[in-house]
Design an enzyme around this catalytic site. Structure first.
Site, PDB file in Angstrom:
ATOM      1  N   HIS A  59       0.735  -1.313  -0.057  1.00  0.00           N
ATOM      2  CA  HIS A  59      -0.245   0.036  -0.076  1.00  0.00           C
ATOM      3  C   HIS A  59       0.858   1.408   0.116  1.00  0.00           C
ATOM      4  O   HIS A  59       0.319   2.225  -0.253  1.00  0.00           O
ATOM      5  CB  HIS A  59      -0.939   0.156   1.096  1.00  0.00           C
ATOM      6  CG  HIS A  59      -2.379   0.582   0.863  1.00  0.00           C
ATOM      7  ND1 HIS A  59      -3.344   0.515   1.503  1.00  0.00           N
ATOM      8  CD2 HIS A  59      -2.795   1.297  -0.295  1.00  0.00           C
ATOM      9  CE1 HIS A  59      -4.389   1.036   1.085  1.00  0.00           C
ATOM     10  NE2 HIS A  59      -3.962   1.490  -0.033  1.00  0.00           N
ATOM     11  N   ASP A 110      -9.791  -0.008   4.179  1.00  0.00           N
ATOM     12  CA  ASP A 110      -8.956  -0.744   4.794  1.00  0.00           C
ATOM     13  C   ASP A 110      -8.913  -1.229   6.233  1.00  0.00           C
ATOM     14  O   ASP A 110      -9.818  -0.418   7.046  1.00  0.00           O
ATOM     15  CB  ASP A 110      -7.558   0.417   4.650  1.00  0.00           C
ATOM     16  CG  ASP A 110      -6.115  -0.409   4.875  1.00  0.00           C
ATOM     17  OD1 ASP A 110      -5.908  -1.368   5.698  1.00  0.00           O
ATOM     18  OD2 ASP A 110      -5.181   0.104   4.217  1.00  0.00           O
ATOM     19  N   HIS A 128      -6.439  -0.742   8.344  1.00  0.00           N
ATOM     20  CA  HIS A 128      -5.523   0.310   8.811  1.00  0.00           C
ATOM     21  C   HIS A 128      -5.848   1.612   8.227  1.00  0.00           C
ATOM     22  O   HIS A 128      -6.119   1.661   7.072  1.00  0.00           O
ATOM     23  CB  HIS A 128      -4.227  -0.298   8.662  1.00  0.00           C
ATOM     24  CG  HIS A 128      -4.003  -1.737   8.974  1.00  0.00           C
ATOM     25  ND1 HIS A 128      -4.143  -2.692   7.943  1.00  0.00           N
ATOM     26  CD2 HIS A 128      -3.667  -2.258  10.109  1.00  0.00           C
ATOM     27  CE1 HIS A 128      -4.010  -3.961   8.537  1.00  0.00           C
ATOM     28  NE2 HIS A 128      -3.700  -3.588   9.904  1.00  0.00           N
ATOM     29  N   ASP A 186      -3.116   3.776   7.864  1.00  0.00           N
ATOM     30  CA  ASP A 186      -1.960   4.108   7.230  1.00  0.00           C
ATOM     31  C   ASP A 186      -1.383   5.555   6.858  1.00  0.00           C
ATOM     32  O   ASP A 186      -1.197   6.093   5.940  1.00  0.00           O
ATOM     33  CB  ASP A 186      -2.255   3.632   5.541  1.00  0.00           C
ATOM     34  CG  ASP A 186      -2.376   1.994   5.592  1.00  0.00           C
ATOM     35  OD1 ASP A 186      -1.720   1.356   6.444  1.00  0.00           O
ATOM     36  OD2 ASP A 186      -2.551   1.486   4.398  1.00  0.00           O
ATOM     37  N   HIS A 204       4.463   1.279   4.000  1.00  0.00           N
ATOM     38  CA  HIS A 204       2.763   0.725   3.662  1.00  0.00           C
ATOM     39  C   HIS A 204       2.136   1.122   4.666  1.00  0.00           C
ATOM     40  O   HIS A 204       0.797   1.382   4.525  1.00  0.00           O
ATOM     41  CB  HIS A 204       2.892  -0.462   3.132  1.00  0.00           C
ATOM     42  CG  HIS A 204       2.799  -1.589   4.464  1.00  0.00           C
ATOM     43  ND1 HIS A 204       2.246  -2.579   4.263  1.00  0.00           N
ATOM     44  CD2 HIS A 204       3.173  -1.541   5.639  1.00  0.00           C
ATOM     45  CE1 HIS A 204       2.419  -3.344   5.452  1.00  0.00           C
ATOM     46  NE2 HIS A 204       2.929  -2.874   6.136  1.00  0.00           N
ATOM     47  N   ASP A 247      -7.557  -1.867  -0.020  1.00  0.00           N
ATOM     48  CA  ASP A 247      -6.570  -2.941   0.567  1.00  0.00           C
ATOM     49  C   ASP A 247      -7.372  -4.068   0.870  1.00  0.00           C
ATOM     50  O   ASP A 247      -8.462  -4.250   1.616  1.00  0.00           O
ATOM     51  CB  ASP A 247      -6.141  -2.416   1.959  1.00  0.00           C
ATOM     52  CG  ASP A 247      -4.778  -3.347   2.447  1.00  0.00           C
ATOM     53  OD1 ASP A 247      -4.887  -4.438   2.348  1.00  0.00           O
ATOM     54  OD2 ASP A 247      -3.824  -2.867   2.830  1.00  0.00           O
ATOM     55  N   ASP A 264      -6.986  -6.392   2.767  1.00  0.00           N
ATOM     56  CA  ASP A 264      -7.411  -6.692   4.319  1.00  0.00           C
ATOM     57  C   ASP A 264      -8.533  -6.080   4.856  1.00  0.00           C
ATOM     58  O   ASP A 264      -8.612  -6.132   6.012  1.00  0.00           O
ATOM     59  CB  ASP A 264      -5.796  -6.694   5.030  1.00  0.00           C
ATOM     60  CG  ASP A 264      -5.528  -5.030   4.970  1.00  0.00           C
ATOM     61  OD1 ASP A 264      -6.420  -4.305   5.260  1.00  0.00           O
ATOM     62  OD2 ASP A 264      -4.329  -4.879   5.642  1.00  0.00           O
ATOM     63  N   GLU A 287      -2.137  -5.357  -1.789  1.00  0.00           N
ATOM     64  CA  GLU A 287      -1.867  -6.253  -0.768  1.00  0.00           C
ATOM     65  C   GLU A 287      -2.168  -7.666  -0.820  1.00  0.00           C
ATOM     66  O   GLU A 287      -2.533  -8.486   0.302  1.00  0.00           O
ATOM     67  CB  GLU A 287      -2.414  -5.546   0.822  1.00  0.00           C
ATOM     68  CG  GLU A 287      -1.657  -4.274   1.075  1.00  0.00           C
ATOM     69  CD  GLU A 287      -0.095  -4.358   1.567  1.00  0.00           C
ATOM     70  OE1 GLU A 287       0.258  -5.578   1.781  1.00  0.00           O
ATOM     71  OE2 GLU A 287       0.465  -3.468   2.007  1.00  0.00           O
TER      72      GLU A 287
END
Length: 349
Positions: A120, A143, A145, A147, A160, A251, A253, A296
């Site tokens: 990312h 996401d 996260h 980031d 990332h 992302d 995830d 990712e």
């Protein structure tokens, strides 16, 4: 040279016209096989496994031409000493500069662009290149996260986990001069960003989100409000003042690890399939999607071939629904049949 008054307005008008042409005309696929924004090998193979899962064939069933531009060729510097505790700063900076130019050219040529990562950290270049052509864009970040760490707040130092911090004008004085990033200028306002799906936010990131007043939705918010209301508030926040290009940075995830196991930083309690696809369907329905990142996917981290295939197939579904595939099926015209009516009034609420 500074542009002022009528000349600046003319330049913005021309750029906005370029952005408007880029949407719903043709789709370009660009692979970015890059992994140095983090320390786990394998995510550089993401573009290949997503293509192998049938991406081009799926998109060919939609209504616009698809152009696969192949993969960028990144050069990894032999001598790239850490900066503070940030690994590979010059390599990541160089890769994103290359990606930024490629994204800018693709959008300028009139394509809706899909960037296949890779990790990312590549969003630095993807958003940076997009904003060169569409300076009024808004960013939807899906996401687990945020980031948005800086080198000072990041527990790992991995880039990332820091791309959004490079973009935000409000964090310009919080970011040190990292080697490899002299080309990068923050150009996004915090009010032009919405997060969806957060559930693993570092302490420094939490303070940034709160201090800057960034709009975000955690998984708890999605549980509480429902995904339909989350998207309504997202679009009201980003598009109510004016219609403008959307950059979607997705992302894998963001999904629950039971659906997307082949990824580097899985976090339990993520999006369901229906929630994730609803997000992308609604973004498509705005007619404003201009660039999207899908990042990712890491086939090396899948526990089995089935896990890798499931993650890659999910990535294809996300991309296809962002570009118009619906759960009713693709709506390409069929020769000899009248086009379907837009509103069928099957359900009255």
């Amino acid at each position: 040279m500074a542009f002022r008054g009528p000349l600046l307005r003319l330049l913005r008008t021309q750029l906005n016209h370029t952005c408007q042409q880029s949407r719903a005309q043709s789709v370009a696929i660009l692979g970015a096989p890059f992994s140095k924004g983090q320390k786990r090998r394998g995510v550089e193979h993401g573009p290949k496994v997503i293509r192998d899962a049938g991406l081009i064939e799926r998109l060919s069933n939609l209504e616009y031409p698809v152009h696969d531009f192949g993969d960028l060729n990144f050069h990894h510097l032999e001598k790239d000493e850490p900066f503070m505790h940030v690994p590979f700063p010059r390599t990541v900076g160089s890769a994103n500069k290359l990606l930024s130019g490629a994204v800018s050219r693709a959008v300028g040529a009139g394509h809706t662009l899909v960037m296949l990562g890779g990790d990312h950290s590549l969003a630095i270049g993807s958003v940076g290149g997009h904003i060169q052509q569409c300076p009024d864009l808004c960013l939807i970040w899906v996401d687990a996260h945020a980031d948005v760490n800086t080198p000072m707040t990041s527990p790992s130092g991995n880039l990332h986990g820091q791309p959004v911090a490079f973009m935000l004008k409000e964090l310009q004085d919080k970011m040190p001069d990292i080697p490899g990033f002299s080309w990068m200028k923050p150009s996004l306002s915090s009010r032009d960003l919405v997060y969806i799906g957060l559930r693993d936010v570092d302490p420094g990131e939490y303070n940034i989100l709160k201090n800057l007043g960034i709009q975000y939705f955690t998984m708890r918010d999605i549980d509480r409000l429902g995904i339909q209301r989350v998207m309504e508030v997202t679009f009201d926040h980003l598009l109510a003042r004016k219609q403008r290009p959307i950059h979607l940075s997705f992302d894998i995830d963001a999904f629950d690890p039971s659906l997307a196991p082949a990824t580097g930083t899985p976090v339990n309690g993520g999006l369901t399939y229906r929630e994730g696809i609803y997000i992308t369907e609604e973004i498509h329905n705005t007619g404003q999607l201009s660039v999207m990142d899908l990042v990712e996917v890491n086939p090396v981290l899948g526990a089995s071939r089935e896990a890798v295939e499931a993650t890659a197939a999910l990535a294809v579904d996300v991309i296809a629904s962002s570009l118009g595939q619906t759960r009713e099926g693709a709506h390409a015209p069929i020769q000899g049949l009248s086009p379907p009516k837009e509103d069928t009034e099957q359900l009255c609420l």
